[in-house]
Design a protein around this motif. Structure first.
Motif, mmCIF file in Angstrom:
data_model
loop_
_atom_site.group_PDB
_atom_site.id
_atom_site.type_symbol
_atom_site.label_atom_id
_atom_site.label_comp_id
_atom_site.label_asym_id
_atom_site.label_seq_id
_atom_site.Cartn_x
_atom_site.Cartn_y
_atom_site.Cartn_z
ATOM 1 N N GLY A 24 0.778 -1.224 0.000
ATOM 2 C CA GLY A 24 0.000 0.000 0.000
ATOM 3 C C GLY A 24 0.806 1.268 0.000
ATOM 4 N N ARG A 25 2.121 1.161 -0.150
ATOM 5 C CA ARG A 25 2.966 2.359 -0.173
ATOM 6 C C ARG A 25 3.937 2.316 -1.349
ATOM 7 N NH1 ARG A 25 2.685 5.419 4.488
ATOM 8 N NH2 ARG A 25 1.896 4.380 6.349
ATOM 9 N N ALA A 26 4.225 3.496 -1.876
ATOM 10 C CA ALA A 26 5.273 3.654 -2.883
ATOM 11 C C ALA A 26 6.419 4.407 -2.223
ATOM 12 C CB ALA A 26 4.758 4.432 -4.092
ATOM 13 N N VAL A 27 7.616 3.860 -2.306
ATOM 14 C CA VAL A 27 8.786 4.426 -1.647
ATOM 15 C C VAL A 27 9.888 4.654 -2.672
ATOM 16 C CG1 VAL A 27 10.584 4.016 0.085
ATOM 17 C CG2 VAL A 27 8.233 3.307 0.546
ATOM 18 N N LEU A 28 10.518 5.806 -2.598
ATOM 19 C CA LEU A 28 11.656 6.124 -3.462
ATOM 20 C C LEU A 28 12.931 6.097 -2.635
ATOM 21 C CD1 LEU A 28 12.920 7.184 -6.142
ATOM 22 C CD2 LEU A 28 12.534 9.481 -5.245
ATOM 23 N N TRP A 164 6.480 8.216 -13.936
ATOM 24 C CA TRP A 164 6.705 6.897 -13.345
ATOM 25 C C TRP A 164 6.396 6.882 -11.856
ATOM 26 C CZ3 TRP A 164 10.512 7.591 -9.816
ATOM 27 C CH2 TRP A 164 11.608 8.403 -10.110
ATOM 28 N N TRP A 165 6.513 8.039 -11.212
ATOM 29 C CA TRP A 165 6.117 8.073 -9.801
ATOM 30 C C TRP A 165 4.594 7.921 -9.673
ATOM 31 C CZ3 TRP A 165 7.929 6.836 -5.459
ATOM 32 C CH2 TRP A 165 7.272 7.209 -4.279
ATOM 33 N N GLY A 166 3.857 8.496 -10.600
ATOM 34 C CA GLY A 166 2.410 8.313 -10.595
ATOM 35 C C GLY A 166 2.037 6.859 -10.786
ATOM 36 N N LEU A 167 2.774 6.152 -11.635
ATOM 37 C CA LEU A 167 2.553 4.721 -11.833
ATOM 38 C C LEU A 167 2.828 3.960 -10.537
ATOM 39 C CD1 LEU A 167 2.137 2.136 -13.505
ATOM 40 C CD2 LEU A 167 4.527 2.343 -14.249
ATOM 41 N N ALA A 168 3.922 4.311 -9.859
ATOM 42 C CA ALA A 168 4.258 3.654 -8.590
ATOM 43 C C ALA A 168 3.154 3.863 -7.557
ATOM 44 C CB ALA A 168 5.584 4.188 -8.060
ATOM 45 N N GLU A 169 2.620 5.066 -7.482
ATOM 46 C CA GLU A 169 1.540 5.356 -6.541
ATOM 47 C C GLU A 169 0.276 4.569 -6.893
ATOM 48 O OE1 GLU A 169 2.026 9.709 -4.663
ATOM 49 O OE2 GLU A 169 1.294 9.684 -6.708
ATOM 50 N N ALA A 177 3.291 -3.472 -2.572
ATOM 51 C CA ALA A 177 4.420 -2.782 -1.952
ATOM 52 C C ALA A 177 5.352 -2.380 -3.095
ATOM 53 C CB ALA A 177 5.138 -3.706 -0.985
ATOM 54 N N VAL A 178 5.672 -1.098 -3.203
ATOM 55 C CA VAL A 178 6.436 -0.616 -4.359
ATOM 56 C C VAL A 178 7.681 0.131 -3.902
ATOM 57 C CG1 VAL A 178 6.379 0.725 -6.486
ATOM 58 C CG2 VAL A 178 4.284 -0.376 -5.664
ATOM 59 N N LEU A 179 8.820 -0.331 -4.365
ATOM 60 C CA LEU A 179 10.094 0.345 -4.122
ATOM 61 C C LEU A 179 10.648 0.804 -5.457
ATOM 62 C CD1 LEU A 179 12.482 1.120 -2.237
ATOM 63 C CD2 LEU A 179 13.458 -1.127 -2.768
ATOM 64 N N VAL A 180 10.944 2.087 -5.567
ATOM 65 C CA VAL A 180 11.555 2.639 -6.780
ATOM 66 C C VAL A 180 12.943 3.124 -6.414
ATOM 67 C CG1 VAL A 180 11.357 4.299 -8.647
ATOM 68 C CG2 VAL A 180 9.285 3.393 -7.589
ATOM 69 N N ILE A 181 13.930 2.721 -7.201
ATOM 70 C CA ILE A 181 15.307 3.138 -6.972
ATOM 71 C C ILE A 181 15.715 4.065 -8.102
ATOM 72 C CG2 ILE A 181 17.687 2.354 -6.648
ATOM 73 C CD1 ILE A 181 16.444 -0.418 -5.903
ATOM 74 N N ALA A 182 16.049 5.299 -7.756
ATOM 75 C CA ALA A 182 16.367 6.298 -8.778
ATOM 76 C C ALA A 182 17.411 7.265 -8.235
ATOM 77 C CB ALA A 182 15.098 7.042 -9.199
ATOM 78 N N GLY A 183 17.799 8.224 -9.058
ATOM 79 C CA GLY A 183 18.850 9.156 -8.687
ATOM 80 C C GLY A 183 18.351 10.392 -7.962
ATOM 81 N N ARG A 206 22.414 9.404 1.815
ATOM 82 C CA ARG A 206 22.249 9.366 0.358
ATOM 83 C C ARG A 206 20.904 8.795 -0.052
ATOM 84 N NH1 ARG A 206 25.473 4.934 1.232
ATOM 85 N NH2 ARG A 206 24.548 2.942 0.616
ATOM 86 N N ALA A 207 20.210 8.118 0.867
ATOM 87 C CA ALA A 207 18.934 7.499 0.522
ATOM 88 C C ALA A 207 17.797 8.407 0.925
ATOM 89 C CB ALA A 207 18.788 6.150 1.219
ATOM 90 N N GLY A 208 16.724 8.381 0.140
ATOM 91 C CA GLY A 208 15.577 9.207 0.475
ATOM 92 C C GLY A 208 14.309 8.514 0.064
ATOM 93 N N ARG A 209 13.175 9.010 0.502
ATOM 94 C CA ARG A 209 11.936 8.358 0.126
ATOM 95 C C ARG A 209 10.845 9.367 -0.131
ATOM 96 N NH1 ARG A 209 9.578 5.683 5.744
ATOM 97 N NH2 ARG A 209 9.411 7.607 6.900
#
Length: 217
Positions: A24-28, A164-169, A177-183, A206-209
């Motif tokens: 139920g969450r999208a995390v970057l 793509w963040w809208g897709l993750a949401e 459960a969605v994890l997106v790894i990006a710059g 260096r990590a953020g969400r």
């Protein structure tokens, strides 16, 4: 389902990283350089054992369960489709993995049902980033038992991060459960457009969400 990386590291390829994603969450999570995003994706989906720290699913270290329940999507040189394969071929293969009819007619019907029928004969490398990621994520979600998706470096294809963040949401709103790894550049762009939906940085710095509010289950 909740997956936690607790000071997970892999030799020189990835230093100790803390992160978590859940149903139920999208995390970057921000990770840069050519290799690190893929290594992090492999760890977060149970396909690589950490050399230090641990990766737990629902409070237990169980790599086999993690692999079954989490799909690793579009990771460079690991799970990304060959650039010369036609979209219909990519769809047919993924339908086969999902235990569904996977002949050319079924692949074209699947694409047509999602408004992508004109892409069937196009090499996957020539597809617009938004359509590419939509197709790959939707196919991954078809696999039996999949409850989570780890999407690696969607920003490498170009386009607007908000797409793509809208897709993750959207996937998270469906219970995944969605994890997106990006710059970091993507994190900055998203912070400017999501206004108030930006979570505090994860450790290490260096990590953020980014987390959509109101969809946790």
């Amino acid at each position: 389902m909740r997956v936690e990386l607790r000071a997970a590291a892999k030799g020189r390829a990835l230093s100790a990283t803390d992160a978590a994603y859940e149903s139920g969450r999208a995390v970057l999570v921000c990770e840069e350089t050519e290799q690190r995003p893929t290594v992090l994706g492999l760890l977060a989906s149970g396909r690589l054992r950490p050399s230090a720290g641990e990766v737990a699913i629902d409070g237990r270290v169980d790599a086999a369960s993690l692999r079954r329940r989490v799909a690793l999507v579009d990771a460079p040189d690991v799970s990304d489709p060959d650039p010369n394969v036609l979209v219909a071929g990519v769809v047919a293969e993924e339908l086969m993995f999902a235990g569904r009819r996977s002949d050319p007619i079924a692949a074209r019907r699947w694409l047509a049902g999602r408004g992508f029928d004109e892409l069937a004969s196009v090499p996957i490398s020539s597809v617009d980033p938004a359509a590419r990621l939509r197709i790959l994520c939707e196919l991954a979600a078809l696999r039996e038992g999949v409850e989570g998706i780890v999407l690696v470096s969607p920003d490498r294809h170009g386009g607007e991060p908000a797409v793509w963040w809208g897709l993750a949401e959207e996937l998270a709103e469906r219970g995944l459960a969605v994890l997106v790894i990006a710059g970091r550049a993507s994190q900055t762009a998203l912070a400017a457009t999501t206004r108030g939906r930006v979570g505090r940085p994860l450790k290490p710095s260096r990590a953020g969400r980014l987390r959509r509010t109101g969809v946790a289950r």
